[in-house]
Motif scaffolding. Structure first.
Motif, PDB file in Angstrom:
ATOM      1  N   ASP A   1      32.061  40.821  60.252  1.00 53.35           N
ATOM      2  CA  ASP A   1      33.141  41.781  59.957  1.00 53.35           C
ATOM      3  C   ASP A   1      34.462  41.069  59.654  1.00 53.35           C
ATOM      4  O   ASP A   1      35.364  41.675  59.079  1.00 53.35           O
ATOM      5  CB  ASP A   1      33.366  42.713  61.144  1.00 53.35           C
ATOM      6  CG  ASP A   1      32.231  43.685  61.348  1.00 53.35           C
ATOM      7  OD1 ASP A   1      31.383  43.839  60.449  1.00 53.35           O
ATOM      8  OD2 ASP A   1      32.173  44.310  62.426  1.00 53.35           O
ATOM      9  N   PHE A   2      34.571  39.809  60.050  1.00 54.95           N
ATOM     10  CA  PHE A   2      35.833  39.095  59.899  1.00 54.95           C
ATOM     11  C   PHE A   2      35.854  38.123  58.729  1.00 54.95           C
ATOM     12  O   PHE A   2      36.887  37.560  58.422  1.00 54.95           O
ATOM     13  CB  PHE A   2      36.156  38.345  61.208  1.00 54.95           C
ATOM     14  CG  PHE A   2      36.191  39.255  62.382  1.00 54.95           C
ATOM     15  CD1 PHE A   2      37.238  40.151  62.565  1.00 54.95           C
ATOM     16  CD2 PHE A   2      35.168  39.266  63.315  1.00 54.95           C
ATOM     17  CE1 PHE A   2      37.275  41.010  63.641  1.00 54.95           C
ATOM     18  CE2 PHE A   2      35.185  40.111  64.410  1.00 54.95           C
ATOM     19  CZ  PHE A   2      36.246  40.985  64.559  1.00 54.95           C
ATOM     20  N   VAL A   3      34.701  37.943  58.080  1.00 57.51           N
ATOM     21  CA  VAL A   3      34.606  37.028  56.961  1.00 57.51           C
ATOM     22  C   VAL A   3      35.186  37.712  55.727  1.00 57.51           C
ATOM     23  O   VAL A   3      34.824  38.837  55.401  1.00 57.51           O
ATOM     24  CB  VAL A   3      33.135  36.587  56.712  1.00 57.51           C
ATOM     25  CG1 VAL A   3      33.016  35.736  55.478  1.00 57.51           C
ATOM     26  CG2 VAL A   3      32.609  35.873  57.939  1.00 57.51           C
ATOM     27  N   LYS A   4      36.076  37.024  55.068  1.00 57.22           N
ATOM     28  CA  LYS A   4      36.779  37.638  53.922  1.00 57.22           C
ATOM     29  C   LYS A   4      35.936  37.685  52.649  1.00 57.22           C
ATOM     30  O   LYS A   4      36.122  38.533  51.818  1.00 57.22           O
ATOM     31  CB  LYS A   4      38.069  36.847  53.638  1.00 57.22           C
ATOM     32  CG  LYS A   4      39.005  36.781  54.818  1.00 57.22           C
ATOM     33  CD  LYS A   4      39.589  38.122  55.147  1.00 57.22           C
ATOM     34  CE  LYS A   4      40.611  37.991  56.240  1.00 57.22           C
ATOM     35  NZ  LYS A   4      40.410  38.838  57.372  1.00 57.22           N
ATOM     36  N   ASN A   5      35.033  36.734  52.472  1.00 59.60           N
ATOM     37  CA  ASN A   5      34.220  36.693  51.230  1.00 59.60           C
ATOM     38  C   ASN A   5      32.847  37.222  51.491  1.00 59.60           C
ATOM     39  O   ASN A   5      32.124  36.804  52.296  1.00 59.60           O
ATOM     40  CB  ASN A   5      34.140  35.258  50.706  1.00 59.60           C
ATOM     41  CG  ASN A   5      35.503  34.755  50.271  1.00 59.60           C
ATOM     42  OD1 ASN A   5      36.323  35.530  49.831  1.00 59.60           O
ATOM     43  ND2 ASN A   5      35.748  33.470  50.418  1.00 59.60           N
TER      44      ASN A   5
END
Length: 176
Positions: A172-176
């Protein structure tokens, strides 16, 4: 950036339920590859005197639902907790995830300092705020049973690794 009570409670439960869902998928594939009847997995245990895999999955769901009832004072459907098949465990995780996903943030925010409801057996320790309940009991129990479910699968030869546990948490926190 401040962290909300919703994010550290419901958000954590939802990520943990993603882990359980993923573990169930991996276990199902393992059973198919090894010609193990799927419903045999529900009775797998680490050792004889520990509760089986089914209980671990059930209790992960119970802890999340109990938080909603005791801390957020929300109506939660009563469950019997008698899932006996793998398919019933899968359905339980889906229904618990849907319940949590449908919770309005506003019903959780502000509950951290309010007194939580608790079963009569806990009254000997006094009263607890929502924050104390979350960090003193609810999350530790949730993660204990989540990790125990993982450990049972791992001990029985299911190819799960640390990434299977961690990936749903940080995805959920990964931007890509």
């Amino acid at each position: 950036m401040p962290i909300s009570f919703y994010d550290i409670s419901v958000g954590q439960y939802l990520r943990g339920l993603k882990v359980v869902s993923h573990l169930l998928e991996v276990a199902k594939a393992h059973a198919a590859a090894k010609n193990i009847p799927l419903d045999d997995l529900v009775e797998w245990r680490l050792i004889d005197d520990m509760n089986p895999f089914s209980f671990q999955v059930q209790y992960v769901c119970v802890v999340a639902e109990t938080f909603l009832k005791n801390v957020a004072h929300l109506e939660v459907p009563e469950r019997e907790g008698n899932e006996k098949t793998f398919a019933e465990l899968e359905a339980l995780v889906v229904s618990t995830s849907e319940l949590l996903d449908g919770i309005d943030r506003a019903s959780i925010e502000g509950q951290e300092e309010k007194i939580a409801s608790q079963p009569e057996t806990f009254n000997k320790w006094g009263q607890f705020t929502g924050f104390e309940n979350l960090f003193g009991s609810s999350l530790p129990n949730f993660y204990f049973h989540l990790v125990t479910a993982y450990d049972i699968l791992r001990a029985k030869g299911v190819e799960v690794a640390k990434r299977d546990y961690l990936r749903p948490h940080f995805a959920d926190f990964v931007k890509n």
